[in-house]
Design an enzyme around this catalytic site. Structure first.
Site, PDB file in Angstrom:
ATOM      1  N   HIS A  92       1.472   4.688  -2.650  1.00 46.23           N
ATOM      2  CA  HIS A  92       1.029   5.497  -3.843  1.00 46.23           C
ATOM      3  C   HIS A  92       2.157   5.949  -4.495  1.00 46.23           C
ATOM      4  O   HIS A  92       2.801   6.956  -3.720  1.00 46.23           O
ATOM      5  CB  HIS A  92      -0.159   6.493  -3.486  1.00 46.23           C
ATOM      6  CG  HIS A  92      -1.104   6.017  -2.694  1.00 46.23           C
ATOM      7  ND1 HIS A  92      -2.611   6.099  -3.428  1.00 46.23           N
ATOM      8  CD2 HIS A  92      -1.471   5.833  -1.420  1.00 46.23           C
ATOM      9  CE1 HIS A  92      -3.510   5.466  -2.643  1.00 46.23           C
ATOM     10  NE2 HIS A  92      -2.930   5.350  -1.338  1.00 46.23           N
ATOM     11  N   ASP A  95       2.052   4.220   2.655  1.00 46.91           N
ATOM     12  CA  ASP A  95       0.819   4.944   2.020  1.00 46.91           C
ATOM     13  C   ASP A  95       1.472   6.053   1.241  1.00 46.91           C
ATOM     14  O   ASP A  95       1.666   5.846  -0.202  1.00 46.91           O
ATOM     15  CB  ASP A  95       0.041   5.483   3.186  1.00 46.91           C
ATOM     16  CG  ASP A  95      -1.560   5.996   2.724  1.00 46.91           C
ATOM     17  OD1 ASP A  95      -1.680   5.512   1.542  1.00 46.91           O
ATOM     18  OD2 ASP A  95      -2.140   6.322   3.602  1.00 46.91           O
ATOM     19  N   ASP A  96       1.882   7.207   1.714  1.00 47.82           N
ATOM     20  CA  ASP A  96       2.510   8.268   0.883  1.00 47.82           C
ATOM     21  C   ASP A  96       3.871   8.595   1.667  1.00 47.82           C
ATOM     22  O   ASP A  96       3.812   9.872   2.314  1.00 47.82           O
ATOM     23  CB  ASP A  96       1.438   9.442   0.740  1.00 47.82           C
ATOM     24  CG  ASP A  96       0.155   8.771   0.081  1.00 47.82           C
ATOM     25  OD1 ASP A  96       0.253   8.887  -1.192  1.00 47.82           O
ATOM     26  OD2 ASP A  96      -0.721   8.650   0.815  1.00 47.82           O
ATOM     27  N   HIS A 145       0.850  -1.348  -0.059  1.00 51.09           N
ATOM     28  CA  HIS A 145      -0.047   0.070   0.038  1.00 51.09           C
ATOM     29  C   HIS A 145       0.972   1.086   0.027  1.00 51.09           C
ATOM     30  O   HIS A 145       1.236   1.738   0.967  1.00 51.09           O
ATOM     31  CB  HIS A 145      -0.737  -0.006   1.350  1.00 51.09           C
ATOM     32  CG  HIS A 145      -1.827   0.997   1.344  1.00 51.09           C
ATOM     33  ND1 HIS A 145      -2.948   1.118   1.998  1.00 51.09           N
ATOM     34  CD2 HIS A 145      -1.898   2.182   0.766  1.00 51.09           C
ATOM     35  CE1 HIS A 145      -3.710   2.423   2.257  1.00 51.09           C
ATOM     36  NE2 HIS A 145      -3.052   2.881   1.280  1.00 51.09           N
ATOM     37  N   HIS A 185      -9.366   0.833  -0.754  1.00 55.29           N
ATOM     38  CA  HIS A 185      -9.573   1.784   0.549  1.00 55.29           C
ATOM     39  C   HIS A 185     -10.900   1.768   1.006  1.00 55.29           C
ATOM     40  O   HIS A 185     -11.773   2.109   0.317  1.00 55.29           O
ATOM     41  CB  HIS A 185      -9.007   3.158   0.030  1.00 55.29           C
ATOM     42  CG  HIS A 185      -7.388   3.235  -0.392  1.00 55.29           C
ATOM     43  ND1 HIS A 185      -6.874   2.699  -1.346  1.00 55.29           N
ATOM     44  CD2 HIS A 185      -6.482   4.309   0.490  1.00 55.29           C
ATOM     45  CE1 HIS A 185      -5.407   3.087  -1.221  1.00 55.29           C
ATOM     46  NE2 HIS A 185      -5.295   3.937  -0.300  1.00 55.29           N
ATOM     47  N   GLU A 235     -10.674   3.907   6.168  1.00 59.75           N
ATOM     48  CA  GLU A 235      -9.962   4.803   6.576  1.00 59.75           C
ATOM     49  C   GLU A 235     -10.335   6.020   7.579  1.00 59.75           C
ATOM     50  O   GLU A 235     -10.115   5.960   8.663  1.00 59.75           O
ATOM     51  CB  GLU A 235      -8.957   5.212   5.457  1.00 59.75           C
ATOM     52  CG  GLU A 235      -7.936   6.431   5.942  1.00 59.75           C
ATOM     53  CD  GLU A 235      -7.220   6.810   4.695  1.00 59.75           C
ATOM     54  OE1 GLU A 235      -7.653   6.977   3.682  1.00 59.75           O
ATOM     55  OE2 GLU A 235      -5.839   7.525   4.675  1.00 59.75           O
TER      56      GLU A 235
HETATM   57  N1  ADE Z   1      -4.597   8.851  -2.147  1.00 58.32           N
HETATM   58  C1  ADE Z   1      -3.091   8.907  -1.511  1.00 58.32           C
HETATM   59  N2  ADE Z   1      -3.087   8.110  -0.552  1.00 58.32           N
HETATM   60  C2  ADE Z   1      -4.386   8.226   0.103  1.00 58.32           C
HETATM   61  C3  ADE Z   1      -5.037   7.798   1.174  1.00 58.32           C
HETATM   62  N3  ADE Z   1      -4.344   7.671   2.459  1.00 58.32           N
HETATM   63  N4  ADE Z   1      -6.290   7.490   1.280  1.00 58.32           N
HETATM   64  C4  ADE Z   1      -7.005   7.542   0.346  1.00 58.32           C
HETATM   65  N5  ADE Z   1      -6.613   8.043  -1.059  1.00 58.32           N
HETATM   66  C5  ADE Z   1      -5.299   8.385  -1.027  1.00 58.32           C
HETATM   67 ZN    ZN Z   2      -3.449   4.878   0.530  1.00 59.15          ZN
END
Ligand code: ADE
Ligand code: ZN
Length: 321
Positions: A11, A270-271, A9, A189, A192
């Site tokens: 992006h 995640d990011d 997971h 997703h 969250e």
């Molecule tokens: N796009 C990038 N990161 C995300 C996240 N944590 N939740 C939803 N969309 C995303």
């Molecule tokens: Zn994500």
């Protein structure tokens, strides 16, 4: 870490580091709406998912050519390999680029060039998952998916991301049915910021094989039972959860209870450029905050390999290490 890790997971656009934003802006002769890099970095304070998404989509403007996407993907692979990642399955957001006038072929050519040589260059296997923007019209999702299929892009799956609340999985039933019919893996997703109901929908309506995040499942005992019984993996992102205020701090993160309930939990970044760390940082910082044992870390690592879409042979190889 002893057992190698699969990151499931992440992006790719969320691995775009501030320095790289400046380098790409220069290469593409673009002006950035920031005074300088420190001004940009001062904006990495988020109150919720949407406040992050605003910056995430704005910064993507510097990604224009196949070379940009290839460089971005290779930079992530280099850092992931250093973090102990042996297999990476990452998202990309095709709609976010096409809407800015970047041809889908540039996006795919760049990403797939890096994917094709990740084992040789960085010693990690990799696969890309196209993620649908759930806050955009369903028609756009259908169109981009048709284009991806027409171009025979070598993606491994279809995902669903972006602003969750008010954009339930059920809206995207048809495009996910098409993805399954094409033999693609399906993830989403859910849970969250959105309610447990969205996790039920992701499973029952989209046929999701993994749930990205899924932490709000803890509010619904029947859902926990379902996830445990059917061994549905959850790709949890601890640093992301704290930075987006899903939990107040890492010490409040429920990951250990999730493991104790028998959920198939994995740890992911995640990011990473936005949330303060890559997958190794997530393991280290969460480990410190919760006092995770070696056995728990090993379970998390093994879960990630088992939950991946790598071939059975590749999984067996990684689990032997
Ligand atoms: N796009 C990038 N990161 C995300 C996240 N944590 N939740 C939803 N969309 C995303
Ligand atoms: Zn994500």
């Amino acid at each position: 870490m002893a057992t190698p890790v699969a990151e499931l997971h992440m992006h790719i656009e969320g691995s775009l580091e501030p320095e790289q934003i400046y380098r790409l802006a220069e290469r593409n002769r673009m002006d950035l709406p920031y005074k300088d890099i420190d001004d940009l970095k001062s904006r990495y304070e988020f109150t919720d998912l949407q406040s992050f998404l605003d910056l995430y989509f704005a910064n993507m403007a510097v990604l224009r050519t196949a070379e940009d996407f290839a460089d971005l993907t290779r930079a992530y692979f280099r850092r992931a390999a250093a973090a102990g990642v042996a297999h990476a399955e990452f998202f990309f957001n095709p709609q976010a680029h096409v809407v800015r006038g970047v041809p889908l072929t540039e996006v795919l050519d760049g990403i797939m060039d890096a994917v094709a040589s990740s084992e040789r260059e960085f010693g990690l296997s990799s696969a890309a998952i196209a993620a649908i923007l759930r806050d955009q019209p369903v028609k756009d999702a259908e169109e981009i998916f048709s284009e991806i299929i027409r171009l025979q892009a070598p993606i491994v799956g279809l995902g669903l991301d972006s602003a969750e609340v008010g954009n339930p999985p059920s809206l995207f039933e048809d495009v996910f049915a098409r993805a399954r019919a094409e033999g693609l893996h399906v993830v989403a997703h859910a849970g969250e910021e959105g309610p447990p109901e969205y996790i039920w929908q992701a499973l029952d309506i989209l046929g999701a094989e993994r749930i990205d995040h899924g932490v709000r499942a803890l509010e619904d005992p029947a859902l926990i039972e379902r996830l445990v019984d059917e061994e549905i993996p959850l790709t949890v992102c601890p640093l992301s959860n704290v930075r987006l205020r899903v939990f107040d701090s890492l010490s409040d993160h429920p990951l250990r209870s999730m493991l104790e309930m028998g959920l198939i939990v994995t740890v992911n970044s995640d990011d990473p450029a936005y949330f303060g760390g890559y997958v190794d940082d997530n393991f280290t910082e969460l480990g410190r905050a919760l006092g995770l044992t070696e056995a728990e870390r090993d379970t998390l690592a093994r879960n990630s390999i088992k939950a991946s879409f790598a071939s059975d042979a590749r999984k067996a190889e990684l689990l032997r290490r």
